[in-house]
Design an enzyme around this catalytic site. Structure first.
Site, PDB file in Angstrom:
ATOM      1  N   ARG A  77       0.802  -1.226   0.000  1.00 43.58           N
ATOM      2  CA  ARG A  77       0.000   0.000   0.000  1.00 43.58           C
ATOM      3  C   ARG A  77       0.837   1.280   0.000  1.00 43.58           C
ATOM      4  O   ARG A  77       0.750   2.069  -0.923  1.00 43.58           O
ATOM      5  CB  ARG A  77      -0.941   0.020   1.214  1.00 43.58           C
ATOM      6  CG  ARG A  77      -1.897   1.217   1.159  1.00 43.58           C
ATOM      7  CD  ARG A  77      -2.801   1.284   2.370  1.00 43.58           C
ATOM      8  NE  ARG A  77      -3.689   0.136   2.457  1.00 43.58           N
ATOM      9  CZ  ARG A  77      -4.533  -0.051   3.456  1.00 43.58           C
ATOM     10  NH1 ARG A  77      -4.597   0.813   4.457  1.00 43.58           N
ATOM     11  NH2 ARG A  77      -5.321  -1.106   3.486  1.00 43.58           N
ATOM     12  N   HIS A 135      -7.818  -3.289  -7.857  1.00 44.97           N
ATOM     13  CA  HIS A 135      -7.610  -2.609  -6.577  1.00 44.97           C
ATOM     14  C   HIS A 135      -8.932  -2.512  -5.806  1.00 44.97           C
ATOM     15  O   HIS A 135      -9.691  -1.555  -5.977  1.00 44.97           O
ATOM     16  CB  HIS A 135      -7.051  -1.192  -6.841  1.00 44.97           C
ATOM     17  CG  HIS A 135      -6.388  -0.564  -5.648  1.00 44.97           C
ATOM     18  ND1 HIS A 135      -5.200  -1.032  -5.114  1.00 44.97           N
ATOM     19  CD2 HIS A 135      -6.741   0.501  -4.882  1.00 44.97           C
ATOM     20  CE1 HIS A 135      -4.855  -0.273  -4.101  1.00 44.97           C
ATOM     21  NE2 HIS A 135      -5.777   0.652  -3.933  1.00 44.97           N
ATOM     22  N   TYR A 175     -16.207  14.501 -13.999  1.00 37.96           N
ATOM     23  CA  TYR A 175     -15.995  15.697 -14.832  1.00 37.96           C
ATOM     24  C   TYR A 175     -14.665  15.695 -15.566  1.00 37.96           C
ATOM     25  O   TYR A 175     -14.531  16.334 -16.598  1.00 37.96           O
ATOM     26  CB  TYR A 175     -16.062  16.951 -13.959  1.00 37.96           C
ATOM     27  CG  TYR A 175     -17.391  17.152 -13.265  1.00 37.96           C
ATOM     28  CD1 TYR A 175     -18.581  17.264 -13.995  1.00 37.96           C
ATOM     29  CD2 TYR A 175     -17.463  17.228 -11.884  1.00 37.96           C
ATOM     30  CE1 TYR A 175     -19.790  17.440 -13.359  1.00 37.96           C
ATOM     31  CE2 TYR A 175     -18.680  17.405 -11.229  1.00 37.96           C
ATOM     32  CZ  TYR A 175     -19.836  17.507 -11.983  1.00 37.96           C
ATOM     33  OH  TYR A 175     -21.030  17.681 -11.355  1.00 37.96           O
TER      34      TYR A 175
END
Length: 816
Positions: free
Chosen positions: A32, A78, A122
């Site tokens: 991680r 993931h 967006y």
């Protein structure tokens, strides 16, 4: 039928917690938060790049919605929150965080002001061109692949990483017990160092630092401290100073402005501007007129406009020291190396990268060799078939089906199964003469390629030639000049008080009750001197014109010293009360500031004379009373008092050794005089030595007096007396002394206080203050000089005015 008993293990909580946390720690360390030393990527970053590449979302194709990429990563590789994946993706696109961004993004991807990126629905993203170098040849079995979380797809354990990404883009992360902070570097410099280490495997760190001078932050700036860089590159830990790039530009009217064009790495620009503007608003420093952020699409620009005739260099130094205009960057180079987190230096990182690249090229070459050998085998079969084409066609036409045709070809002409498959699936147009030529040409090329591949695999030098050529190609394809300047020494920031404080004459007042303020001369002269904002029963004990650069030392009756530079005293109008000292420093209920001294600087060489009412006296060097760093919130001790009832009765500053002798007078009317040399010089917290043989008496005051000076005493019964200092004989320390009042059997006089009238001075106005806070004036010329045994004459009516407490020379009105 026996019932199966549940399998219950009895384990201690410590063992269970230790085991579970150990597993969790191992996961977040390896999977991680820390980057791999080979490709410089954390798992989430690697998965983002791999998923986008697999999806064809590359630099040479159109942008795609970020949400699509995030969804692919989350669904396939993931299994974590979409926000964490998107945040990692956004960071990979930010050119003020990464030296070579790996993702290109359309839309709002955040800013140096700490603004968040627009939502993933967006924005649009694709891999950058240089990210393609990270993934180049991944389809040629160059890296190990493992099954994903649900065993439906394979994902890479590391990327081929055709450039040294760990150093180029750096890394930052926090895991269990480990954190990493690796700064970005210049691509060209790092590749030069890799090439040098290839040629010189025994190269020292100093040799590599001829190429990698230090970090190269995407935000530019100036690095100071080459020793910190060396230490970091050697051990993985080090500290450097990173400061903004600034210049001071003159303006019209004797003004100037500080222009900031580059700020330190990972500093929030908006917060930096806010902090500088707060300094202006709070007047922590004088001379700043305005702070403006003029950044636009052309680049960063912060302007600090200064007032007329100020020390611009000094203000800049203050900003360097008190804002993030200059920061300390701490290297903490931790990476996963051979499955373990390790502190790694520059040579270790480059060596690990070289090892990885040699492995990648070896695997790629083996893949290419196998592919070429397989193709060569087919081409040889096709050439052989062309040479006996009529027989081959006849055999195929005489066969039942494809399978029978293949079997007949293998049996009759000794083709292999693979060659037979290629022959029967060959298209008719390839039976032309041209195709035979092409096949022969391809065979020659394949033979050459196989020879080359075999040479690369057999000769490490040949492999290094390939690696060297490819690294130089990347260096040429992505040229980038250095952004960050490196200076060898850390510049010490010395800030003169004169810079941060404008020199200005002010009126300082400290009251009996502990109120303190400074007032501009304008406010003082525009107001009535008596209208000082104090309560009716309060009065000034110190009123003087000081400069803002002066230093005040305030001594209390209970042995505490309060230090304040004048500029730190609350600025208030003359009519305002000011700030009470207890707002910053706690004093006892019966503690009062009694003596105040002003100094131009803290380099005075004199001594302080300190005496207590219970018979102790000492001298202490000025240097022992200079303030510590906690002076704003804590008073220091200037003498140790013997008992709770002890009080300081005298603090006198002696800039040089005085001419006179030391005079002490007690409440019971005893006087003692001896030479000051008998009083030792001791430390700030020392008690001192015995000043006088008191028995059941208390000392009223001690002072340095000349032979012809006068002692002017007031008793508790309101009697005033003047006598010559010379009437008290000079003896030695710690004696009883001689009487300076006549002892009466009933209601005897006790000395309340006394002052010294210098020799030859006439018409001295004295002021007596009573316990009812009433003032009584006395003119010294109105009273004769009395003998030692006289009790003087009554001047204060104690019944109506109260019992005298202090006597002082009438304060002269302050003129400014």
């Amino acid at each position: 039928m026996a019932v199966e008993q549940p399998k219950i293990q009895e384990l201690t909580l410590e063992d269970v917690m230790g085991d579970r946390f150990g597993r969790y720690s191992k996961y977040i360390i390896q999977e991680r938060a820390l980057p791999d030393i080979r490709d410089g990527l954390k798992p989430v970053q690697r998965r983002i790049l791999y998923a986008m590449n697999q999806d064809g979302n590359t630099y040479d194709k159109a942008f795609r919605k970020s949400a699509k990429s995030v969804g692919n990563v989350m669904g396939n590789f993931h299994p974590h929150g979409d926000s964490s994946i998107y945040e990692a993706m956004v960071r990979l696109s930010q050119d003020w965080k990464l030296r070579e961004p790996l993702i290109e993004m359309h839309g709002n991807n955040g800013s140096m002001d700490g603004d968040p990126a627009a939502a993933m629905r967006y924005t649009e993203a694709r891999l950058s061109k240089i990210a393609g170098e990270m993934l180049q040849d991944i389809d040629k079995k160059t890296v190990d692949m493992v099954l994903n979380f649900d065993d439906t797809e394979y994902e890479p354990t590391v990327l081929p990483a055709r450039f040294p990404n760990l150093l180029v883009n750096g890394a930052t992360g926090i895991s269990a017990g480990y954190a990493t902070e690796i700064p970005p570097h210049n691509l060209g410099e790092v590749i030069d160092a890799v090439l040098y280490l290839m040629n010189h495997p025994k190269a020292e760190l100093a040799d590599l630092m001829d190429f990698v001078k230090g970090p190269d932050f995407p935000t530019g700036g100036i690095i100071q401290g080459i020793d910190g860089i060396k230490k970091a590159y050697e051990t993985g830990r080090g500290r450097i100073v990173v400061r903004s790039r600034t210049q001071i530009m003159p303006l019209k009217g004797n003004k100037s402005q500080i222009e900031i064009s580059e700020i330190p790495y990972e500093v929030n620009k908006a917060q930096l501007v806010k902090k500088m503007d707060e300094i202006r608003i709070m007047k922590k420093i004088e001379g700043i007129a305005e702070v403006r952020d003029e950044s636009d699409r052309k680049g960063l620009s912060i302007v600090v406009e200064l007032k007329r005739d100020v020390n611009a260099e000094g203000i800049l130094n203050y900003l360097f020291k008190n804002t993030d205009l200059q920061i300390t960057y701490n290297f903490n180079m931790v990476a996963i190396y051979h499955q373990r987190p390790e502190h790694v230096g520059l040579k270790t990182i480059i060596s690990a990268y070289l090892e990885h690249q040699r492995d990648v090229i070896t695997r790629r070459t083996q893949f290419n060799l196998q592919k070429a050998a397989d193709r060569q085998h087919i081409v040889q079969g096709l050439i052989k078939a062309m040479s006996i084409l009529d027989q081959v066609i006849a055999t195929i036409r005489g066969s039942k089906d494809k399978k029978d045709a293949k079997a007949n070809l293998v049996a009759k002409f000794a083709f292999t199964e693979i060659q037979a498959e290629a022959i029967v699936t060959m298209q008719l147009y390839r039976l032309t003469n041209t195709d035979v030529t092409q096949l022969e040409k391809e065979a020659a090329e394949l033979a050459q390629a196989i020879e080359t591949y075999q040479l690369i695999l057999a000769e490490p030098k040949e492999l290094d030639k390939v690696l060297r050529r490819e690294l130089k190609a990347i260096q040429k394809a992505y040229p980038s000049k250095r952004f960050t300047e490196i200076q060898s020494e850390v510049q010490e920031l010395k800030i003169d008080t004169e810079v941060v404080v404008p020199q200005e004459d002010v009126v300082v007042m400290i009251s009996h009750d502990g109120y303190i303020k400074r007032t501009s001369l304008r406010s003082y002269t525009a107001s009535d001197a008596e209208d000082n904002g104090l309560k009716d029963e309060d009065f000034p004990i110190y009123l003087a014109k000081n400069n803002t650069l002066d230093h005040l030392m305030m001594f209390t009756n209970l042995g505490h010293l309060i230090y304040r530079p004048v500029y730190e005293i609350t600025d208030a109008k003359w009519k305002d009360t000011g700030e009470h000292i207890s707002q910053t420093i706690g004093l006892a209920a019966d503690e009062r500031i009694t003596w105040v001294f002003s100094f131009k600087d803290l380099k005075a060489t004199g001594k302080f004379l300190v005496a207590t009412n219970d018979g102790y006296i000492k001298q202490t060097d000025f240097a022992d009373y200079t303030p510590g760093r906690t002076y704003k919130t804590r008073a220091s001790q200037f003498i140790k008092l013997k008992t709770d009832a002890s009080q300081v009765v005298t603090v006198q500053y002696l800039p040089t050794v005085p001419d006179g002798t030391l005079v002490l007078v007690t409440e019971h009317g005893y006087g003692l005089r001896y030479d000051l040399s008998e009083v030792p010089t001791v430390g700030a917290k020392a008690v001192g030595v015995k000043s006088m043989d008191l028995r059941d008496d208390l000392i009223v005051r001690a002072t340095i007096a000349g032979e012809n000076d006068l002692l002017a005493m007031i008793t508790q019964r309101g009697s005033f007396k003047q006598m010559k200092v010379s009437d008290v004989p000079v003896t030695s320390r710690a004696r009883r002394g001689v009487q300076v009042l006549r002892e009466l059997k009933s209601n005897p006089h006790r000395v309340a206080d006394y002052v010294l009238i210098p020799a030859g001075q006439t018409g001295v106005a004295l002021e007596v203050m009573t316990d009812r806070l009433k003032s009584h004036s006395i003119l010294s010329d109105d009273h004769p000089v009395s003998a030692r045994y006289s009790n003087g004459s009554f001047v204060v009516d104690t019944d109506t005015e109260g019992i005298p407490v202090t006597i002082q020379v009438h304060p002269v009105p302050l003129t400014v």
